[in-house]
Design an enzyme around this catalytic site. Structure first.
Site, PDB file in Angstrom:
ATOM      1  N   TYR A   1      26.347  27.030  55.320  1.00 48.58           N
ATOM      2  CA  TYR A   1      27.695  27.561  55.548  1.00 48.58           C
ATOM      3  C   TYR A   1      27.820  28.207  56.924  1.00 48.58           C
ATOM      4  O   TYR A   1      28.911  28.253  57.496  1.00 48.58           O
ATOM      5  CB  TYR A   1      28.045  28.617  54.485  1.00 48.58           C
ATOM      6  CG  TYR A   1      28.674  28.068  53.237  1.00 48.58           C
ATOM      7  CD1 TYR A   1      27.977  27.206  52.406  1.00 48.58           C
ATOM      8  CD2 TYR A   1      29.972  28.421  52.880  1.00 48.58           C
ATOM      9  CE1 TYR A   1      28.547  26.711  51.249  1.00 48.58           C
ATOM     10  CE2 TYR A   1      30.555  27.929  51.725  1.00 48.58           C
ATOM     11  CZ  TYR A   1      29.840  27.081  50.917  1.00 48.58           C
ATOM     12  OH  TYR A   1      30.415  26.598  49.781  1.00 48.58           O
TER      13      TYR A   1
ATOM     14  N   LYS B   1      15.585  23.108  46.434  1.00 52.75           N
ATOM     15  CA  LYS B   1      15.253  21.683  46.555  1.00 52.75           C
ATOM     16  C   LYS B   1      13.963  21.605  47.377  1.00 52.75           C
ATOM     17  O   LYS B   1      13.892  20.960  48.432  1.00 52.75           O
ATOM     18  CB  LYS B   1      16.431  20.937  47.223  1.00 52.75           C
ATOM     19  CG  LYS B   1      16.300  19.424  47.241  1.00 52.75           C
ATOM     20  CD  LYS B   1      16.440  18.761  45.875  1.00 52.75           C
ATOM     21  CE  LYS B   1      16.185  17.269  45.980  1.00 52.75           C
ATOM     22  NZ  LYS B   1      16.039  16.611  44.659  1.00 52.75           N
TER      23      LYS B   1
ATOM     24  N   ASP C   1      18.888  19.494  41.265  1.00 55.37           N
ATOM     25  CA  ASP C   1      19.364  18.373  40.433  1.00 55.37           C
ATOM     26  C   ASP C   1      19.027  18.609  38.957  1.00 55.37           C
ATOM     27  O   ASP C   1      19.844  18.391  38.060  1.00 55.37           O
ATOM     28  CB  ASP C   1      18.832  17.020  40.943  1.00 55.37           C
ATOM     29  CG  ASP C   1      17.353  17.023  41.272  1.00 55.37           C
ATOM     30  OD1 ASP C   1      16.727  18.107  41.251  1.00 55.37           O
ATOM     31  OD2 ASP C   1      16.797  15.944  41.559  1.00 55.37           O
TER      32      ASP C   1
ATOM     33  N   ASP D   1      27.438  27.438  45.170  1.00 60.44           N
ATOM     34  CA  ASP D   1      28.849  27.040  45.156  1.00 60.44           C
ATOM     35  C   ASP D   1      29.060  25.942  44.122  1.00 60.44           C
ATOM     36  O   ASP D   1      29.962  26.002  43.289  1.00 60.44           O
ATOM     37  CB  ASP D   1      29.242  26.546  46.557  1.00 60.44           C
ATOM     38  CG  ASP D   1      30.678  26.050  46.597  1.00 60.44           C
ATOM     39  OD1 ASP D   1      31.554  26.742  46.058  1.00 60.44           O
ATOM     40  OD2 ASP D   1      30.913  24.960  47.167  1.00 60.44           O
TER      41      ASP D   1
ATOM     42  N   ASP E   1      30.747  26.269  39.914  1.00 63.44           N
ATOM     43  CA  ASP E   1      31.918  25.511  39.436  1.00 63.44           C
ATOM     44  C   ASP E   1      31.541  24.746  38.172  1.00 63.44           C
ATOM     45  O   ASP E   1      32.302  24.689  37.206  1.00 63.44           O
ATOM     46  CB  ASP E   1      32.407  24.506  40.497  1.00 63.44           C
ATOM     47  CG  ASP E   1      33.578  25.047  41.312  1.00 63.44           C
ATOM     48  OD1 ASP E   1      33.659  26.283  41.475  1.00 63.44           O
ATOM     49  OD2 ASP E   1      34.401  24.241  41.798  1.00 63.44           O
TER      50      ASP E   1
HETATM   51  C1  IPM Z   1      33.997  29.566  46.506  1.00 64.51           C
HETATM   52  C2  IPM Z   1      34.851  28.567  47.260  1.00 64.51           C
HETATM   53  C3  IPM Z   1      34.606  28.747  48.751  1.00 64.51           C
HETATM   54  C4  IPM Z   1      33.145  28.463  49.015  1.00 64.51           C
HETATM   55  C5  IPM Z   1      35.511  27.884  49.634  1.00 64.51           C
HETATM   56  C6  IPM Z   1      36.981  28.135  49.367  1.00 64.51           C
HETATM   57  C7  IPM Z   1      35.197  28.047  51.107  1.00 64.51           C
HETATM   58  O1  IPM Z   1      34.599  27.281  46.834  1.00 64.51           O
HETATM   59  O2  IPM Z   1      34.179  30.785  46.710  1.00 64.51           O
HETATM   60  O3  IPM Z   1      33.165  29.134  45.708  1.00 64.51           O
HETATM   61  O4  IPM Z   1      32.747  27.317  49.225  1.00 64.51           O
HETATM   62  O5  IPM Z   1      32.362  29.422  49.025  1.00 64.51           O
HETATM   63 MG    MG Z   2      33.288  27.152  45.183  1.00 65.65          MG
END
Ligand code: IPM
Ligand code: MG
Length: 360
Positions: free
Chosen positions: A143, A191, A223, A247, A251
């Site tokens: 990042y 990884k 993975d 990240d 999700d």
């Molecule tokens: C999160 C989001 C952010 C990230 C984006 C919006 C830059 O997906 O907070 O998880 O990748 O960190």
């Molecule tokens: Mg995210």
């Protein structure tokens, strides 16, 4: 009786709709328990670009630095998604805020409310009892790594995945300490079979594990972790991982909790803490008044607990959410075929229910 200075940074899309309710919940806590919360607004993201040309203007950053905690909504706008050439982007505001405020530890608790067992696409018998706490490193990795650039007349692009021992140590320490207050297990995800930065990550965590003999440490490749998370979510307690892997995994893990609309997160460093839903700006439903405000409200519960050490107040917020779900009320994203239409609420109705409960 104390006074707390809060910056509210709604950002884009549904950010405004949901942080409105986070703020109202704080106001209610203030009334009931005799605390004073003062609020200042700060712009960030697409709205900030429109107003000032800058996704995080200095003025916003200064307000944030001077605050006791930040209640953040989301950033993002569809306009930029299919325009890779855009030089100024809403997400830059979020990344700059994390970096400038030194928010290196992102806590993402994945806790499933029993009432929402059926809202997930994963089978209830696999899910029941899942309770995972993610520690995602937030100010390093690919990042922020340099160089990141185009070469070869724009035909080649590169980003740099980079970690230093110190960056791994400070987040790992937080994860180990949290594990001690829970089920005493840390799964460190990397990884290391391919990446040098992951080998440093693993080596550092292995070294630190010696100081926490009471905590079980397991190392897992990303993975495998992605697969095990939905195969056997109950086998995880604390998950420790880098910025990019965290990240993606969080999700995925949001599906364990039924919906992204339920998940809160805290980003911590050495000073001001930042609290936000893990969901994004959701442009498809922005402005319709139907977004789920519970992640923002649960972010406030985290703020009360972590930044202000107001445990009882934090529990009341969680209790109000639980009770409202028990009574069968849902926003659209967490409703299922059995939810009667009378119990499907919009943002304001759901927010009002929570406030009502907190007064009982
Ligand atoms: C999160 C989001 C952010 C990230 C984006 C919006 C830059 O997906 O907070 O998880 O990748 O960190
Ligand atoms: Mg995210």
């Amino acid at each position: 009786m104390s006074t707390y200075k809060i910056v509210v940074a709604p950002g884009d899309g549904i950010g405004k709709e949901v942080t409105t309710w986070g703020r109202k919940v704080l106001e209610k806590i203030g009334q009931v328990y005799g605390h004073t919360f003062t609020f200042t607004e700060a712009v960030i993201g697409h709205v900030a670009i429109e107003a000032t040309g800058n996704p995080l203007p200095d003025d916003s950053l200064e307000k944030m630095r001077a605050s006791d905690a930040i209640l953040f909504g989301a950033v993002g706008h569809p306009k930029y998604d299919n325009d890779p050439s855009a030089k100024v982007r809403p997400e830059q505001g979020l990344l700059k805020m994390r970096k400038e405020l030194g928010l290196y530890a992102n806590l993402r608790p994945i806790k499933l409310f029993d009432e929402l067992l059926n809202a997930s696409s994963i089978k209830p018998e696999i899910l029941k009892g899942s309770d995972i706490l993610f520690f995602r490193e937030l100010t390093g990795d690919v990042y922020f790594g340099q160089p990141r650039e185009r070469r070869d007349n724009g035909n080649t692009a590169l980003d740099t995945m980079i970690y230093s021992r110190y960056e791994v140590e400070r987040i790992a320490k937080k994860a180990f300490e949290a594990a001690r207050t829970r089920r005493k297990k840390v799964t460190s995800v990397d990884k290391a079979n391919v990446l040098e930065s992951s080998r440093l990550w693993r080596e550092t965590v292995q070294e630190m594990a010696k100081s926490y003999p009471d905590v079980e440490v397991e190392h897992m490749f990303i993975d495998t972790a992605a697969m095990k998370l939905i195969k056997d979510p109950r086998s995880f307690d604390v998950v420790l991982t880098g910025n990019l892997f965290g990240d993606i995994l969080t999700d995925e893990a949001s599906q364990i909790a039924g919906s992204m609309g339920m998940l809160a997160s805290a980003s911590l460093g050495d000073q001001t803490g930042l609290y936000e839903p893990i969901h994004g700006s959701a442009p498809d439903i922005a402005g319709k008044g139907i977004a789920n405000p519970l992640a923002s409200i649960l972010s406030v519960a985290l703020m009360l607990d972590i930044s202000f050490n107001l445990k009882k107040e934090s529990e009341v917020v969680i209790w109000a959410v639980e009770q409202t779900l028990k009574e069968g009320f849902r926003t659209g994203d967490i409703a299922d075929a059995t939810t009667p239409p009378t119990h499907i609420l919009n943002t304001d109705q759901m927010g009002s229910k929570i406030i009502e409960k907190m007064g009982q």
